[in-house]
Write an enzyme that holds these catalytic residues in place. Structure first.
Site, PDB file in Angstrom:
ATOM      1  CG  HIS A 139       6.625  17.074  -3.558  1.00 40.63           C
ATOM      2  ND1 HIS A 139       5.624  17.577  -2.776  1.00 40.63           N
ATOM      3  CD2 HIS A 139       6.211  17.204  -4.834  1.00 40.63           C
ATOM      4  CE1 HIS A 139       4.628  17.988  -3.551  1.00 40.63           C
ATOM      5  NE2 HIS A 139       4.963  17.765  -4.789  1.00 40.63           N
ATOM      6  CD  GLU A 189       0.143  16.397 -20.282  1.00 36.86           C
ATOM      7  OE1 GLU A 189       1.017  16.109 -19.459  1.00 36.86           O
ATOM      8  OE2 GLU A 189      -0.525  17.451 -20.214  1.00 36.86           O
ATOM      9  CG  ASP A 236       1.228  12.789 -17.175  1.00 34.62           C
ATOM     10  OD1 ASP A 236       1.311  11.949 -16.264  1.00 34.62           O
ATOM     11  OD2 ASP A 236       0.861  13.953 -16.993  1.00 34.62           O
ATOM     12  CB  CYS A 277       8.709  20.014 -21.299  1.00 34.60           C
ATOM     13  SG  CYS A 277       6.977  19.511 -21.318  1.00 34.60           S
TER      14      CYS A 277
END
Length: 590
Positions: free
Chosen positions: A198, A443, A467, A514
């Site tokens: 984060h 992914e 991923d 993305c």
């Protein structure tokens, strides 16, 4: 002091120069002692009071967020509040106090160490980063218990006596980053962390140069050392010479000038020199992010991470967002985009994103019950979300994106659930787009290797490269021991991307990227040369990628892209990528 250089993981762009300010972990100040039986409940209350105080601190920081603060911050503060409410944090240490008679600090550290050890077994980089969030929350509680706090100078300027501050720490929480905003905080260096922490996401949103995952930087760097952060290269120069500082200040000035020029591109369409239009989209976490995406020049939202609506819902009883709450949020984003497409990814929960604190989902394994697997196991939760998304589609152009699909039955069951949601809304006379498009995220390597079953049943594809790369290469980017093995240009990754875009082109359905590769300007030419025409990324990265597209002639890329796709030698691939960076380039800002 002799100058030396440290190498870490770059998580943002830019250069900064300043003095080191070291933050000492509160855990290092923790005392360990046993308490008498008659003192147990008083010690329990001391920990409970500290947790309550941290809750209030997080609420105060959230309430005081300035209008220009990155929208991700509010969501991440909510995540920390959710972690703080989890019984594994709020109750388990109390049991340790009562059963082992540990003092509050010792009990909390004991519990956090146990949780951290479990996270060390997780091999998924994004999920493993959640260990850092738990540790950051514990740090805040320990600072209340020990009475310690950050002592930050209020320095400004970059002269010898009054330097900008570069924070050096084991790790830094997003909440701390916002508390630093009143000081001359221009960069940070951490021992821990990775691309998906984060803190990394907030750093990119704030545009703050930073390098993480440096291992022992906080032990090698001394308070007030001069530092240069080159976050493009992932390098920190400690105690640089005056000449080196001068050279980097010149580079700073060039970067600043270029950044100002990029702002002129916000309203310009991303069209190559030979007239090929590239659709640039934004990734968002919360509905209000759509406003920033539109302002940055996005043509739409390529990825709305809907799980952030489900996180941070703290209280005595954790309640999932209702259908109306979700509908309101999706509608807000759809209206904000003013007719542009909003692609909403269905709930991607599991592991770090618990639905109910009592279930302790926070420790789900990386390849366990998550994303579409979770939604199909909890059909009522899934159905509620699908109904909300469909209702929002009556107010604009909405797509549904299903994450982590790998099996044909997952496609069939997802489409059946969407059909059920449509039937229910029709019976209730509620409006929705009956022709809403449904796509899948590619992914999992199994998905990329079995594309025919996807393109026959779905309307579009979107590749989640983060991923896809880590599952294909079987590495954890957050693990410093193997971080160097992470490679977005590994031949296997390039082949999977090529297979996906070729299959989508053959089936005449759109395919987007993305994941992190979409926002990496060093790979823009490779991706559009391979045939990708939709790229979705954080809004802040759009102008630089757009400029690269405007200065590119796709026709000139084809021979080099074909050479890369035929090659399995990493050195040759990198050399060809360097050639690709200048092929037919005009270097003219539109």
């Amino acid at each position: 002091m002799a100058s030396f250089t440290l190498q870490g993981i770059p998580i943002s762009r830019g250069i900064t120069i300043g003095r080191a300010h070291l933050l000492r972990p509160a855990a290092l100040d923790v005392q360990h002692y046993l308490i008498a039986q008659e003192q147990v409940e008083a010690e329990v209350r001391r920990l409970q009071d500290a947790i309550a105080k941290v809750h209030k601190e997080l609420q105060a920081i959230w309430a005081d967020l300035p209008p220009d603060a990155p929208t991700e911050l509010g969501a991440f503060l909510d995540v920390h509040a959710l972690i703080l409410s989890d019984p594994m944090i709020s109750e388990a240490p109390l049991d340790i106090i009562r059963t082992r008679h540990y003092n509050a600090e010792w009990a909390l550290v004991t519990q956090i160490d146990a949780l951290s050890a479990q996270f060390d077994e997780i091999e998924d980089d994004y999920l493993r980063e959640r260990k850092a969030d738990i540790q950051q929350v514990a740090e805040r509680v320990l600072k209340v218990l020990t009475g310690s706090a950050h002592d930050l100078p209020r320095a400004t300027g970059i002269d010898e006596s009054n330097a900008n501050m570069i924070v050096v720490a084991r790790d830094i929480s997003p909440a701390d980053m916002m508390q630093f905003r009143n000081v001359a905080f221009t960069g940070f260096v951490t021992d821990e962390g990775g691309q998906n922490s984060h803190t990394a996401i907030v750093s990119r949103s704030l545009g703050i140069p930073a390098v993480v995952g440096m291992g022992n930087a906080s032990r090698l760097i001394v308070q007030d050392d001069w530092l240069i952060i080159d976050s493009d290269a992932g390098v920190v120069i400690v105690a640089p010479s005056a000449l080196v500082i001068s050279q980097y200040r010149d580079r700073q000035a060039v970067l600043l000038k270029a950044r100002k020029k990029l702002n002129r591109l916000k309203k310009t369409q991303a069209v190559t020199l030979d007239g090929v239009e590239i659709n640039l989209l934004a990734n968002i976490e919360l509905p209000q992010d759509a406003v920033a995406a539109l302002e940055a020049g996005a043509n739409g939202v390529g990825l709305f991470r809907s799980e952030f609506l489900f996180m941070g819902r703290t209280g005595q009883e954790l309640q999932l967002p209702t259908e109306d709450e979700q509908f309101s949020a999706y509608k807000e984003a759809v209206l904000a985009m003013k007719g542009r497409t909003v692609t909403i990814r269905t709930l991607d929960v599991g592991a770090d994103k618990p639905m109910d604190a009592s279930e302790h989902n926070i420790l789900n394994p990386a390849m366990g019950l998550r994303a579409i697997r979770y939604c199909l196991k909890e059909p009522q939760i899934f159905l509620t979300q699908l109904r909300a998304i469909l209702r929002a589609s009556a107010f604009g152009h909405v797509h549904i994106l299903i994450p982590m699909i790998a099996h044909a039955f997952e496609i069939d069951q997802s489409l059946a659930m969407i059909a059920q949601a449509k039937a229910e809304l029709t019976a209730e006379d509620k409006k929705f787009d009956a022709n809403i498009l449904v796509g899948a995220m590619i992914e999992v390597p199994a998905a990329a290797l079995s594309l025919p079953m996807f393109v026959k049943k779905l309307d579009f594809l979107s590749i989640g490269t983060n991923d896809l790369i880590q599952y294909t290469l079987a590495i954890d980017r957050a693990d410093h021991e193997v971080a160097h093995l992470y490679s977005d240009t590994h031949p296997a990754i390039l082949q999977l991307l090529h297979m996906t875009v070729s299959a989508a082109e053959k089936a005449a359905i759109p395919v987007a990227i993305c994941g992190g590769m979409a926002g990496d300007v060093r790979l823009t030419r490779l991706l559009i040369g391979m045939g990708f025409r939709e790229l979705s990324m954080p809004a802040a990265l759009l102008p630089e990628v757009k400029q690269e597209i405007l200065n590119t002639r796709i026709e000139s890329l084809q021979p080099l892209v074909k050479k890369i796709l035929r090659c399995y030698d990493p050195a040759v691939i990198q050399d060809t990528l360097t050639q690709l960076a200048s092929a037919g380039k005009t270097d003219t800002l539109h």
